[in-house]
Design a protein around this motif. Sequence first.
Motif, PDB file in Angstrom:
ATOM      1  N   ASP A  19       0.837  -1.209   0.000  1.00  0.00           N
ATOM      2  CA  ASP A  19       0.000   0.000   0.000  1.00  0.00           C
ATOM      3  C   ASP A  19       0.870   1.257   0.000  1.00  0.00           C
ATOM      4  O   ASP A  19       0.601   2.221  -0.721  1.00  0.00           O
ATOM      5  N   ASN A  20       1.938   1.240   0.795  1.00  0.00           N
ATOM      6  CA  ASN A  20       2.872   2.363   0.826  1.00  0.00           C
ATOM      7  C   ASN A  20       3.552   2.534  -0.528  1.00  0.00           C
ATOM      8  O   ASN A  20       3.706   3.657  -1.024  1.00  0.00           O
ATOM      9  N   GLN A  22       2.426   1.679  -3.451  1.00  0.00           N
ATOM     10  CA  GLN A  22       1.461   2.188  -4.429  1.00  0.00           C
ATOM     11  C   GLN A  22       1.298   3.702  -4.261  1.00  0.00           C
ATOM     12  O   GLN A  22       1.279   4.439  -5.244  1.00  0.00           O
ATOM     13  N   ARG A  23       1.228   4.179  -3.024  1.00  0.00           N
ATOM     14  CA  ARG A  23       1.130   5.626  -2.781  1.00  0.00           C
ATOM     15  C   ARG A  23       2.394   6.342  -3.266  1.00  0.00           C
ATOM     16  O   ARG A  23       2.318   7.434  -3.840  1.00  0.00           O
ATOM     17  N   PHE A  24       3.566   5.734  -3.044  1.00  0.00           N
ATOM     18  CA  PHE A  24       4.828   6.307  -3.528  1.00  0.00           C
ATOM     19  C   PHE A  24       4.808   6.411  -5.047  1.00  0.00           C
ATOM     20  O   PHE A  24       5.227   7.423  -5.612  1.00  0.00           O
ATOM     21  N   VAL A  26       2.250   6.754  -7.019  1.00  0.00           N
ATOM     22  CA  VAL A  26       1.358   7.856  -7.401  1.00  0.00           C
ATOM     23  C   VAL A  26       2.082   9.187  -7.232  1.00  0.00           C
ATOM     24  O   VAL A  26       2.062  10.039  -8.121  1.00  0.00           O
ATOM     25  N   ARG A  27       2.756   9.363  -6.085  1.00  0.00           N
ATOM     26  CA  ARG A  27       3.478  10.620  -5.810  1.00  0.00           C
ATOM     27  C   ARG A  27       4.597  10.881  -6.799  1.00  0.00           C
ATOM     28  O   ARG A  27       4.954  12.032  -7.052  1.00  0.00           O
ATOM     29  N   PRO A  31       0.920   6.487 -11.504  1.00  0.00           N
ATOM     30  CA  PRO A  31      -0.327   6.092 -10.846  1.00  0.00           C
ATOM     31  C   PRO A  31      -0.969   4.824 -11.387  1.00  0.00           C
ATOM     32  O   PRO A  31      -1.924   4.326 -10.796  1.00  0.00           O
ATOM     33  N   PRO A  36      -4.778   0.318  -6.231  1.00  0.00           N
ATOM     34  CA  PRO A  36      -4.944   0.058  -4.791  1.00  0.00           C
ATOM     35  C   PRO A  36      -5.333  -1.412  -4.563  1.00  0.00           C
ATOM     36  O   PRO A  36      -6.132  -1.983  -5.294  1.00  0.00           O
ATOM     37  N   GLU A 100       8.629   2.205   4.040  1.00  0.00           N
ATOM     38  CA  GLU A 100       9.067   3.611   4.080  1.00  0.00           C
ATOM     39  C   GLU A 100      10.459   3.740   4.685  1.00  0.00           C
ATOM     40  O   GLU A 100      11.261   4.539   4.234  1.00  0.00           O
TER      41      GLU A 100
END
Length: 165
Positions: A19-20, A22-24, A26-27, A31, A36, A100
């Motif tokens: 999950d982390n 995937q967010r990275f 996107v940032r 994307p 998700p 992270e």
Amino acid sequence: MEIRKTRLADLPTLRQIFDNAQRFMVRTGNPNQWEPGFPPAGTLERDIEQGKSYVLEDNGCILATFFLSTDGEPTYRVIREGAWPDNAPYGVVHRIAAAEQGHGAAAYCLEWCLAQCGCIRIDTHRDNKPMQRLLKRLGYTYCGIIDLEEGRGERLAYQKRLENA
């Protein structure tokens, strides 16, 4: 740090790592590579049951996870706009993700994989610039484009072989 096979009890931590990641993505302008919830729980469980899922652990903390197989990769049979350097046996790495606090963990995992197999093939999304930079820094050679199964898109393909492998 130590790399070990993933256990079913590790799944909640793996979910957090993915999950982390995937967010990275996107940032950092990627994307679309992992939606998700990727990868599905069934995929992770199958990887563990087959003994192909690994984690990098340091002092009891999981810093990264990845899939490693030496069974070949069906989607690597055809490569466009390039070629594999050879047809020798190889390991394939998929679903590599770091926590992270896992700075440098992906590089550590890829170097470990290479030491196990002598040759690694890996692919990544065109928008995954951090992974492309890492592969370049580690000496991987860009080989061309592979197509995922069921029309799910294309990926940039790379290979690295130890000199005496």
